[in-house]
Scaffold this motif. Sequence first.
Motif, mmCIF file in Angstrom:
data_model
loop_
_atom_site.group_PDB
_atom_site.id
_atom_site.type_symbol
_atom_site.label_atom_id
_atom_site.label_comp_id
_atom_site.label_asym_id
_atom_site.label_seq_id
_atom_site.Cartn_x
_atom_site.Cartn_y
_atom_site.Cartn_z
ATOM 1 N N PHE A 58 -14.822 76.329 -2.361
ATOM 2 C CA PHE A 58 -15.773 76.275 -3.455
ATOM 3 C C PHE A 58 -16.804 77.392 -3.338
ATOM 4 C CE2 PHE A 58 -14.399 71.832 -3.066
ATOM 5 C CZ PHE A 58 -13.993 71.603 -4.373
ATOM 6 N N CYS A 59 -17.168 78.004 -4.477
ATOM 7 C CA CYS A 59 -18.271 78.951 -4.494
ATOM 8 C C CYS A 59 -19.567 78.177 -4.693
ATOM 9 C CB CYS A 59 -18.095 79.972 -5.625
ATOM 10 S SG CYS A 59 -18.171 79.245 -7.282
ATOM 11 N N SER A 60 -20.702 78.897 -4.694
ATOM 12 C CA SER A 60 -21.988 78.218 -4.803
ATOM 13 C C SER A 60 -22.158 77.516 -6.143
ATOM 14 C CB SER A 60 -23.124 79.229 -4.604
ATOM 15 O OG SER A 60 -22.986 80.307 -5.504
ATOM 16 N N CYS A 61 -21.462 77.987 -7.182
ATOM 17 C CA CYS A 61 -21.553 77.330 -8.489
ATOM 18 C C CYS A 61 -20.499 76.233 -8.633
ATOM 19 C CB CYS A 61 -21.354 78.348 -9.601
ATOM 20 S SG CYS A 61 -22.452 79.753 -9.503
ATOM 21 N N GLY A 62 -19.307 76.495 -8.141
ATOM 22 C CA GLY A 62 -18.227 75.532 -8.297
ATOM 23 C C GLY A 62 -18.454 74.235 -7.562
ATOM 24 N N VAL A 63 -19.316 74.258 -6.536
ATOM 25 C CA VAL A 63 -19.561 73.052 -5.755
ATOM 26 C C VAL A 63 -20.583 72.137 -6.429
ATOM 27 C CG1 VAL A 63 -21.502 73.846 -4.329
ATOM 28 C CG2 VAL A 63 -19.814 72.283 -3.358
ATOM 29 N N ILE A 64 -21.275 72.633 -7.453
ATOM 30 C CA ILE A 64 -22.345 71.867 -8.095
ATOM 31 C C ILE A 64 -21.873 70.529 -8.665
ATOM 32 C CG2 ILE A 64 -24.049 71.873 -9.957
ATOM 33 C CD1 ILE A 64 -24.792 73.641 -7.622
ATOM 34 N N ALA A 86 -23.431 75.253 3.620
ATOM 35 C CA ALA A 86 -22.304 75.917 4.276
ATOM 36 C C ALA A 86 -21.259 76.419 3.291
ATOM 37 C CB ALA A 86 -21.650 74.955 5.269
ATOM 38 N N SER A 87 -21.063 75.697 2.201
ATOM 39 C CA SER A 87 -19.940 75.964 1.305
ATOM 40 C C SER A 87 -19.920 77.369 0.694
ATOM 41 C CB SER A 87 -19.902 74.905 0.197
ATOM 42 O OG SER A 87 -18.789 75.102 -0.641
ATOM 43 N N PRO A 88 -21.039 77.891 0.139
ATOM 44 C CA PRO A 88 -20.949 79.197 -0.537
ATOM 45 C C PRO A 88 -20.883 80.389 0.400
ATOM 46 C CG PRO A 88 -23.194 78.385 -0.621
ATOM 47 C CD PRO A 88 -22.373 77.285 -0.020
ATOM 48 N N VAL A 89 -21.131 80.192 1.702
ATOM 49 C CA VAL A 89 -21.189 81.324 2.630
ATOM 50 C C VAL A 89 -19.797 81.803 3.018
ATOM 51 C CG1 VAL A 89 -22.017 82.108 4.890
ATOM 52 C CG2 VAL A 89 -23.413 80.562 3.513
ATOM 53 N N MET A 90 -18.845 80.883 3.178
ATOM 54 C CA MET A 90 -17.525 81.275 3.672
ATOM 55 C C MET A 90 -16.452 80.379 3.083
ATOM 56 S SD MET A 90 -15.706 83.310 5.430
ATOM 57 C CE MET A 90 -16.889 84.265 6.397
#
Length: 303
Positions: A58-64, A86-90
């Motif tokens: 997930f990217c930082s937006c997709g995880v919202i 943690a999710s958007p970093v890697m």
Amino acid sequence: MAFVAQNLANVAPFLALSVGIAAYAGATGADGLIARAFTGSPAMMIFVAALVGGLSPFCSCGVIPLIAALLAMGVPLSAVMAFWLASPVMDPSMFVLTAGVLGIEFAIGKAIAAVSLGIFGGFVVHTLSSSGALSDPLRDGVGNGGCGGAKVRTVRPVVWKFWSDDERVSKFWREGIKTTLFLAKWLTLAFILESLMLAWLPADLVASLLGGSGIAPIGIATLVGVPAYLNGYAALPLVGGLMGQGMAPGAGMAFLVAGGVSSLPAAIAVWALVKREVFFLYLGLALAGSFVIGVLFQLWTAL
């Protein structure tokens, strides 16, 4: 307009997948199962959430959408924050690309940084929550832990093939449309702001601010990474070029981590989702954690 349209088109497949998963979970009743995966010992939840976040695609937006669903169901903010940071970093594809552009050492360091940042943020939030703070993180109208919390406590049957039930089909489309409109509104605004930033913030100014060695460039890179960050993939060649011009590896790491966690689309989506105190805590954790990670990575590469 072209910039906004192109970025919305690029992120659309990932958002469609995220929205689809969230709507499917709600329609089938599997959202309760997702929430129960974040139950148990608080410490274990934080470690697991940070590890899953660092490995998830997930990217930082997709995880919202997933974050909104978890918070609305009453999942502890500490575990959610660990996953969120943690999710958007890697992610797997990011690891491969980072290794190709910046080297395997940088890729491994960034993966460790993602999990470490999640664990750090999770335990800070857990400590604050233990004193009674942050008990209701979502904004009014977004959701609350009431009926959602009941889904976690009460085991209900999950109907995986929900399309045979008209009520569940209706819920699927209702949840999907609601989440899509919510994200489209805020992401459009975010990409408009990003396009203006790219037009008015000279690239050579960023390079001059991030050059040099020592702790100061790491601190500057942490702060500059928030507004100057493009996206996880576009930022890699930029950092590679800056490091080729003499930028310290720690500054490059701080720039990538801080920018990844608090990029404009992510920050605006978080602002729309949670209350102000949670938003500023999220930014503070991202900045403080990114600075410390940059310093530690600088020391690691100097060994």
